[in-house]
Design a protein around this motif. Sequence first.
Motif, PDB file in Angstrom:
ATOM      1  N   LEU A  88       0.834  -1.207   0.000  1.00 33.47           N
ATOM      2  CA  LEU A  88       0.000   0.000   0.000  1.00 33.47           C
ATOM      3  C   LEU A  88       0.867   1.254   0.000  1.00 33.47           C
ATOM      4  N   CYS A  89       1.925   1.256   0.788  1.00 31.16           N
ATOM      5  CA  CYS A  89       2.817   2.417   0.861  1.00 31.16           C
ATOM      6  C   CYS A  89       3.455   2.714  -0.493  1.00 31.16           C
ATOM      7  N   ALA A  90       3.892   1.675  -1.178  1.00 29.85           N
ATOM      8  CA  ALA A  90       4.479   1.866  -2.498  1.00 29.85           C
ATOM      9  C   ALA A  90       3.448   2.426  -3.467  1.00 29.85           C
ATOM     10  N   GLN A 131       3.630  10.179  14.971  1.00 33.49           N
ATOM     11  CA  GLN A 131       2.913   9.032  14.427  1.00 33.49           C
ATOM     12  C   GLN A 131       2.874   7.853  15.393  1.00 33.49           C
ATOM     13  N   PRO A 132       1.815   7.029  15.299  1.00 29.81           N
ATOM     14  CA  PRO A 132       1.627   5.892  16.194  1.00 29.81           C
ATOM     15  C   PRO A 132       2.274   4.629  15.660  1.00 29.81           C
ATOM     16  N   VAL A 140       3.542   6.758   8.415  1.00 28.46           N
ATOM     17  CA  VAL A 140       4.615   7.674   8.014  1.00 28.46           C
ATOM     18  C   VAL A 140       4.457   8.077   6.549  1.00 28.46           C
ATOM     19  N   ILE A 141       4.264   7.085   5.709  1.00 26.41           N
ATOM     20  CA  ILE A 141       4.145   7.343   4.280  1.00 26.41           C
ATOM     21  C   ILE A 141       2.967   8.265   3.997  1.00 26.41           C
ATOM     22  N   ARG A 142       1.873   8.072   4.707  1.00 27.26           N
ATOM     23  CA  ARG A 142       0.636   8.809   4.443  1.00 27.26           C
ATOM     24  C   ARG A 142       0.832  10.322   4.497  1.00 27.26           C
ATOM     25  N   GLU A 440      -6.258  13.507   4.843  1.00 29.08           N
ATOM     26  CA  GLU A 440      -5.110  12.969   4.127  1.00 29.08           C
ATOM     27  C   GLU A 440      -5.638  12.173   2.934  1.00 29.08           C
ATOM     28  N   HIS A 441      -4.781  11.895   1.966  1.00 28.90           N
ATOM     29  CA  HIS A 441      -5.156  11.150   0.761  1.00 28.90           C
ATOM     30  C   HIS A 441      -6.121  11.936  -0.126  1.00 28.90           C
ATOM     31  N   GLY A 442      -6.409  11.326  -1.277  1.00 32.08           N
ATOM     32  CA  GLY A 442      -7.432  11.812  -2.182  1.00 32.08           C
ATOM     33  C   GLY A 442      -7.223  13.210  -2.733  1.00 32.08           C
ATOM     34  N   GLY A 443      -5.993  13.697  -2.762  1.00 30.09           N
ATOM     35  CA  GLY A 443      -5.729  15.048  -3.220  1.00 30.09           C
ATOM     36  C   GLY A 443      -5.877  16.092  -2.135  1.00 30.09           C
TER      37      GLY A 443
END
Length: 460
Positions: A88-90, A131-132, A140-142, A440-443
């Motif tokens: 998922l991170c990649a 981060q948890p 972290v990646i997010r 976060e995410h989705g633009g």
Amino acid sequence: MSDTIVTTNPATGKVIKEYKQHTDDQVTDTIRNCHEAFLEWRFKSFDERGAVLKKIGEKLRERKSELAQLMTQEMGKLIKQSHQEVKLCAGICDYTASSAPEYLQDEQRELPNGGRGLITYSPIGVVYGIQPWNYPAYQVIRYAIANLMAGNGVLLKHAENVTGCGEKIKEIFEEAGLPKHLFSTLLISHDQSDAVIKNDLVRGVTLTGSPKAGEHVGKLAAEQLKKTVLELGSNDAYIVLADADLDIAVDACVKGRIYNNGETCIAAKRFIVVEEVYDDFKEAFVKAMKNIKHGDPTSDGVDIGPMAREDLRDGLHEQVINSVANGAVILCGGTKPTGDGYFYPATVLENVTPGQPAYDDELFGPVASLIKAKDADDAMLIANDSRFGLGGGIFSKNEDAAFELASKHFDTGMVFINSFGLAQPNMPFGGVKRSGYGREHGGFGVREFVNAKAIMRLQN
């Protein structure tokens, strides 16, 4: 106060490694170096930034097994789920590199009086992430990838029990060609973390954690007039309606409760079932939860590993005991195992009512709260009867009606229809109420820590 950080394998209770905590001077130097790296990085084109992000994705895939094994060792998730997390991170790296420019491009606007307007989304500087441990790579990646794409520098304070993962991610970033110091880890105490937030070179703060941590970080950052994004806890409700396919509902609800050992902010936690199908759902759900096997997360045939820390397991068990003392009934599980490791069995509680931790609070582990509702309207009232609002779910064969119900009535940031909650790179991630704010995410994530700058030439 100890100046050493110790990581422990939750499956065995044995020490993995010790790390020297950074001194105050080292922290100050790290922040300054990150800022200096940002001053050059901010002028890189989207193509240049994206190329590095794609290379990070490649390196994550190359070193997937190594990072996955470390995640499982440090926090206890099933090894196959650690592999899924790195994948998922990649994917997030690839998606962000290709899609973020659309959201960060300059926008030309004609002014009402005929003048010329330009909106630019300029990076602001160093963004500090706290981060948890539950998703040691993904968390972290997010935030890091979005902010690097936006042109910012990134600092990380990872949870102490996954310190090795934070260090490994930094190593992978730099191996992929990210400029040195642009992403840096801080091995620091909570007091030192407060000082980071106060540092003038730190321009934004993002936290994923508990509401209590969110209150502290949000207040401190607000006092410094710094933007924050807070992704906090929840006690997500999954509603099973009378027309639900019970096989699909039971399967998704079990997976939604035990995935990642039940230690997920958007995990299914409260299961609200209309009385018409309550008994049938209960019988199948409890049977499935009884069959969940806990054990060594690196072994085949295991459904859940240990909880990440001993204190977390003890706290979860105390919530179960307190709920039972206030009227809840244990249908399966609920007994703390003896022996090595911080294991806890898949547990189902019934007769869950307001005033019990199983109803009011977040149970961050494999414990399900089963609640009967009169009908769909009552189910939605119970679902929204929460101070949290991160995610939720609806099970119904009428998908259009479920989407309508989710859109107009569910008071959460995310709703999953006939499935359990997993993050998607192209959809916003975040909550409302005491589950925090920001996305976060989705633009959306790439625009959280940028300066939407208005440049205008007015018509004389």
